[in-house]
Design a protein around this motif. Structure first.
Motif, PDB file in Angstrom:
ATOM      1  N   THR A  89      21.044  96.121  28.939  1.00  0.00           N
ATOM      2  CA  THR A  89      19.502  95.873  27.830  1.00  0.00           C
ATOM      3  C   THR A  89      20.397  96.022  26.038  1.00  0.00           C
ATOM      4  N   VAL A  90      20.780  94.777  25.503  1.00  0.00           N
ATOM      5  CA  VAL A  90      20.952  94.221  23.999  1.00  0.00           C
ATOM      6  C   VAL A  90      20.442  95.173  23.337  1.00  0.00           C
ATOM      7  N   SER A  91      20.622  95.835  22.697  1.00  0.00           N
ATOM      8  CA  SER A  91      20.055  96.393  21.209  1.00  0.00           C
ATOM      9  C   SER A  91      21.046  96.109  20.144  1.00  0.00           C
ATOM     10  N   ALA A  92      19.700  96.396  19.271  1.00  0.00           N
ATOM     11  CA  ALA A  92      20.078  96.549  17.565  1.00  0.00           C
ATOM     12  C   ALA A  92      20.826  97.628  17.330  1.00  0.00           C
TER      13      ALA A  92
ATOM     14  N   GLY B 269      31.108  88.464  24.786  1.00  0.00           N
ATOM     15  CA  GLY B 269      31.154  87.907  23.777  1.00  0.00           C
ATOM     16  C   GLY B 269      30.560  86.926  23.209  1.00  0.00           C
ATOM     17  N   GLN B 270      29.445  86.885  23.896  1.00  0.00           N
ATOM     18  CA  GLN B 270      28.750  84.802  23.029  1.00  0.00           C
ATOM     19  C   GLN B 270      28.214  86.152  22.014  1.00  0.00           C
ATOM     20  N   LYS B 271      28.059  85.423  20.788  1.00  0.00           N
ATOM     21  CA  LYS B 271      26.853  85.657  19.538  1.00  0.00           C
ATOM     22  C   LYS B 271      25.482  85.190  20.007  1.00  0.00           C
ATOM     23  N   ILE B 272      24.700  86.304  19.678  1.00  0.00           N
ATOM     24  CA  ILE B 272      23.849  85.875  20.395  1.00  0.00           C
ATOM     25  C   ILE B 272      22.525  86.305  19.567  1.00  0.00           C
ATOM     26  N   ALA B 273      23.041  87.363  18.278  1.00  0.00           N
ATOM     27  CA  ALA B 273      22.156  87.298  18.035  1.00  0.00           C
ATOM     28  C   ALA B 273      22.578  87.818  16.628  1.00  0.00           C
ATOM     29  N   VAL B 274      21.815  87.591  15.119  1.00  0.00           N
ATOM     30  CA  VAL B 274      22.112  87.821  14.061  1.00  0.00           C
ATOM     31  C   VAL B 274      21.495  88.894  13.421  1.00  0.00           C
TER      32      VAL B 274
ATOM     33  N   ARG C  26      16.747  99.294  19.234  1.00  0.00           N
ATOM     34  CA  ARG C  26      15.758  98.123  19.611  1.00  0.00           C
ATOM     35  C   ARG C  26      15.657  97.407  20.308  1.00  0.00           C
ATOM     36  N   PRO C  27      15.541  97.625  21.187  1.00  0.00           N
ATOM     37  CA  PRO C  27      15.837  95.990  22.744  1.00  0.00           C
ATOM     38  C   PRO C  27      15.700  94.333  21.974  1.00  0.00           C
ATOM     39  N   LEU C  28      16.803  93.819  22.333  1.00  0.00           N
ATOM     40  CA  LEU C  28      16.639  91.840  22.164  1.00  0.00           C
ATOM     41  C   LEU C  28      16.966  91.658  22.946  1.00  0.00           C
ATOM     42  N   TYR C  29      17.598  92.217  24.030  1.00  0.00           N
ATOM     43  CA  TYR C  29      17.925  91.222  25.500  1.00  0.00           C
ATOM     44  C   TYR C  29      18.023  91.971  26.305  1.00  0.00           C
ATOM     45  N   LYS C  30      17.475  91.185  27.863  1.00  0.00           N
ATOM     46  CA  LYS C  30      18.190  91.810  28.812  1.00  0.00           C
ATOM     47  C   LYS C  30      18.442  90.622  29.540  1.00  0.00           C
ATOM     48  N   ILE C  31      19.992  91.332  30.243  1.00  0.00           N
ATOM     49  CA  ILE C  31      20.858  90.231  30.435  1.00  0.00           C
ATOM     50  C   ILE C  31      20.978  90.616  32.135  1.00  0.00           C
ATOM     51  N   ALA C  32      21.137  89.671  32.788  1.00  0.00           N
ATOM     52  CA  ALA C  32      21.543  90.162  34.099  1.00  0.00           C
ATOM     53  C   ALA C  32      22.466  89.576  34.527  1.00  0.00           C
ATOM     54  N   ASP C  33      24.027  89.855  35.513  1.00  0.00           N
ATOM     55  CA  ASP C  33      24.263  89.125  36.581  1.00  0.00           C
ATOM     56  C   ASP C  33      24.087  88.055  37.178  1.00  0.00           C
ATOM     57  N   LEU C  34      23.430  87.009  37.565  1.00  0.00           N
ATOM     58  CA  LEU C  34      22.759  86.863  38.680  1.00  0.00           C
ATOM     59  C   LEU C  34      23.774  86.307  40.126  1.00  0.00           C
ATOM     60  N   ASP C  35      25.111  85.636  39.231  1.00  0.00           N
ATOM     61  CA  ASP C  35      25.910  85.050  40.529  1.00  0.00           C
ATOM     62  C   ASP C  35      26.359  86.086  41.354  1.00  0.00           C
TER      63      ASP C  35
END
Length: 296
Positions: free
Chosen positions: A36-39, A59-64, A200-209
């Motif tokens: 869970t990626v948070s601010a 490392g990819q920018k996903i929010a500002v 505050r959560p912004l995204y939930k990311i998972a390694d699906l590979d």
């Protein structure tokens, strides 16, 4: 007639027994490592570049998050730092006058010493000159100590301002949110224009590979399990659609637990089971929460 009936019963019972014997050793649910990626800062969300289902790389920018206030605070601290540096005393310049008086008084003491040797002056005049030289030297020592303490205090204050500026710089850097891993966006919790706060959560990311099947094995099966063991994982897509995948045992629980209601085991009498993680390379068909079987 009776013999034929008896044979039919035996065949039926045999077929039923074979049908009731499961062709798997354990079952489980496919899971993945999720983050869970948070601010990390406070401010308005200026952009959210990833959408649900998008693939992102580490490392990819996903929010500002907006940093206008932080930038102004950093500029203010920069001005304070420059002002503090400018107020630092010039020790050499401020002590120059006293050093000149001391040099003059040393010359006077030498002159009075020669006069005293020739009997042209009194001992008191010579002693007074020496005392005045001592006073001037004491004043120089006190002045240097005061100026040095003042410079040290200003230097410490400047360092404190610099650290505050660096902290704000770190907050500004953290206002740009990057993906901590390579994976797929499962959930997007916020929208552009909303207000972000630390945590505050912004995204939930998972390694699906690289996913894993969390299966449960009975105590009697542990003797046949070891870390690194190759097994066969069967994904059930309903009906007759089943796909086999090579799997590797990566983790075996150290403590037992009661069998989850959604899990089936070969031994229906087994109450205590051990959780096992089996790593599987996903070809794109496997989904999180999907049912799977394991064959040793």
């Amino acid at each position: 007639m009776k013999k034929s009936l008896y044979s039919a019963v035996i065949v039926t019972l045999t077929m039923t027994a074979c049908h009731n014997t499961p062709d798997y050793d354990a079952t489980g649910i496919f899971e993945a490592t999720t983050v869970t990626v948070s601010a990390e800062t406070t401010g308005k969300i200026l952009s959210l570049t990833a959408e649900e289902g998008d693939n992102v790389i580490a490392g990819q920018k996903i929010a500002v998050v907006d940093t206008s206030i932080l930038v102004l605070q950093q500029k203010q601290l920069g001005s304070q730092q420059q002002s503090a540096k400018a107020s630092s005393p010039d020790i050499a310049a401020q002590a120059a006058a006293l050093r000149s008086q001391i040099a003059h008084q040393e010359h006077e003491c030498q002159r009075f010493g020669r006069l005293l040797a020739d009997g042209a002056t009194t001992q008191k005049q010579y002693d007074d000159a020496q005392a005045q030289l001592g006073v001037l030297r004491g004043q120089l020592t006190a002045l240097l100590s005061t100026l040095d303490n003042s410079r040290t205090s200003i230097s410490d204050n400047t360092a404190a301002i610099r650290y505050q500026s660096e902290q704000i710089g770190e907050q500004i850097a953290r206002s740009t949110v990057s993906s901590p891993l390579t994976g797929t966006v499962l959930i997007k919790y916020a929208q552009r224009g909303e207000f972000a706060t630390p945590g505050r959560p912004l995204y939930k990311i998972a390694d699906l590979d690289n996913i894993y099947l969390r299966a449960y094995f009975t105590v009697s099966q542990l003797a046949d399990l070891r870390i690194g063991q190759k097994v066969t994982v069967i994904a059930d897509f309903g009906g007759e659609k089943q796909y086999k995948y090579p799997g590797t045992v990566t983790w075996i629980a150290q403590e037992s637990e009661f069998t989850p209601k959604s899990i089936q085991t070969r031994d229906s009498r087994a109450n205590l089971v051990y959780a096992v993680k089996i790593a599987v390379r996903n070809d794109g068909r496997l989904k999180l929460g999907q049912y799977g079987e394991v064959r040793l």
